[in-house]
Write a protein that holds these residues in place. Structure first.
Motif, PDB file in Angstrom:
ATOM      1  N   ASP A 111     -27.724  45.153  45.568  1.00 51.00           N
ATOM      2  CA  ASP A 111     -29.103  44.308  45.680  1.00 51.00           C
ATOM      3  C   ASP A 111     -29.687  43.631  44.313  1.00 51.00           C
ATOM      4  O   ASP A 111     -29.606  44.396  43.468  1.00 51.00           O
ATOM      5  CB  ASP A 111     -30.173  45.425  46.136  1.00 51.00           C
ATOM      6  N   HIS A 175     -35.806  51.064  43.973  1.00 54.34           N
ATOM      7  CA  HIS A 175     -35.496  52.052  45.061  1.00 54.34           C
ATOM      8  C   HIS A 175     -34.124  52.534  44.510  1.00 54.34           C
ATOM      9  O   HIS A 175     -33.294  51.845  44.011  1.00 54.34           O
ATOM     10  CB  HIS A 175     -35.355  51.485  46.325  1.00 54.34           C
ATOM     11  N   HIS A 182     -31.217  51.119  50.767  1.00 54.85           N
ATOM     12  CA  HIS A 182     -32.612  51.814  50.212  1.00 54.85           C
ATOM     13  C   HIS A 182     -32.555  53.234  50.490  1.00 54.85           C
ATOM     14  O   HIS A 182     -32.433  53.684  51.479  1.00 54.85           O
ATOM     15  CB  HIS A 182     -33.975  51.055  51.431  1.00 54.85           C
ATOM     16  N   ALA A 206     -32.158  50.069  42.089  1.00 52.79           N
ATOM     17  CA  ALA A 206     -32.233  48.601  42.094  1.00 52.79           C
ATOM     18  C   ALA A 206     -33.929  48.588  41.630  1.00 52.79           C
ATOM     19  O   ALA A 206     -34.709  49.001  42.298  1.00 52.79           O
ATOM     20  CB  ALA A 206     -32.431  48.086  43.732  1.00 52.79           C
ATOM     21  N   GLU A 208     -36.882  46.065  40.434  1.00 51.16           N
ATOM     22  CA  GLU A 208     -37.485  44.668  41.256  1.00 51.16           C
ATOM     23  C   GLU A 208     -38.710  44.365  40.983  1.00 51.16           C
ATOM     24  O   GLU A 208     -39.662  44.360  41.969  1.00 51.16           O
ATOM     25  CB  GLU A 208     -37.005  44.572  42.698  1.00 51.16           C
ATOM     26  N   GLU A 239     -34.629  40.967  40.287  1.00 53.24           N
ATOM     27  CA  GLU A 239     -34.042  42.362  40.837  1.00 53.24           C
ATOM     28  C   GLU A 239     -32.458  42.593  40.207  1.00 53.24           C
ATOM     29  O   GLU A 239     -31.733  41.268  40.430  1.00 53.24           O
ATOM     30  CB  GLU A 239     -33.994  42.621  42.174  1.00 53.24           C
TER      31      GLU A 239
HETATM   32 MG    MG Z   1     -34.038  45.658  46.518  1.00 52.63          MG
END
Ligand code: MG
Length: 258
Positions: A111, A175, A182, A206, A208, A239
């Protein structure tokens, strides 16, 4: 659930991460004055399919959205910041565009998001916002490593954003990520050092940081998905997916080496 990846899974994660970075860079190059957001979505779909990957977004239907997302990339323009639903809009000179992309390939997700300004007109306040999120992301990554805690990352990110003068929203943040997009742990964009889950090699996160110029409050667009700044001010978002290693943290969402 917190996943710890094996070395084999981590090799696959690097491939997925580079794929996400490559697609984002290709889409950034194509995002010029006059480009329609729906074309960016179609290009994203084609690139994901061509690489044998699967979109994390198209069937995504969390409690805070209206049904399945139905698109392959998030496109957030100007006062939009998160979950930007692609729609029939042509980019204008000076627009601040955020592209956020997550895919799964060979069972591992990655991500990443980038914000940039379309065209030649570069509003200084927008340039400053993008820079702040990029610096906050770098600080968060620098704070990550085996034995560090989630709060160390949150504190590093939040310190950069606060010192740059931006309010911080705590509803949405980073996350864990792994076989799905997620996962736990949540990584707030502000926090206290020395608190929270202790990072271990094999954990993917991840990170962000995202900000709005003058508010921490979001409003949901009539499309049921796109989150905008409550004041109409512009927003920026950066991110990366990172892996905790034995020695520190590696950024996975970097372009495939030439
Ligand atoms: Mg994300």
């Amino acid at each position: 659930m917190i996943e710890i990846l094996s070395s084999t899974e981590l090799r696959r994660a690097r491939v997925t991460g580079s794929l996400v970075a490559d697609i984002l860079q290709a889409l950034k190059t194509r995002s010029v004055v006059g480009t329609n957001l729906l074309d960016i979505d179609r290009w994203a779909q084609a690139m994901i399919v061509q690489e044998g990957a699967v979109s994390c977004y198209v069937d995504y239907a969390p409690s805070f959205g209206r049904g399945p997302f139905g698109h392959y990339i998030c496109t957030a323009v100007n006062d939009a910041v998160l979950h930007g639903l692609p729609h029939d809009y042509r980019l204008a000179d000076g627009d601040l565009l955020t592209l956020d992309l997550a895919v799964v390939k060979d069972g591992i997700a990655a991500d990443a998001a980038i914000s940039f300004i379309v065209g030649d007109h570069k509003p200084p306040e927008s340039v400053a916002m993008i820079s702040a999120t990029e610096r906050a992301l770098a600080a968060g990554i620098a704070a990550a490593g085996p034995g560090a805690r989630i709060g160390d990352i949150s504190h590093a990110i939040g310190s950069v954003l606060s010192e740059a003068g931006y309010p911080i929203n705590t509803e949405f943040g980073g996350h864990g990520i792994g076989s799905t997009m997620h996962q736990d742990p949540h990584v707030s964009n502000t926090g206290r050092p020395g608190r929270g889950y202790v990072l271990r090699p094999g954990l993917l996160l991840a990170l962000e940081p995202w900000i709005m110029a003058d508010t921490a409050h979001l409003v949901t667009d009539a499309d049921g998905w796109t989150l905008r700044s409550a004041t109409g001010s512009r927003a920026a978002h950066s991110e990366h997916t990172i892996a905790i290693t034995d020695h520190g943290a590696d950024i996975l969402t970097v372009p495939t080496p030439a």
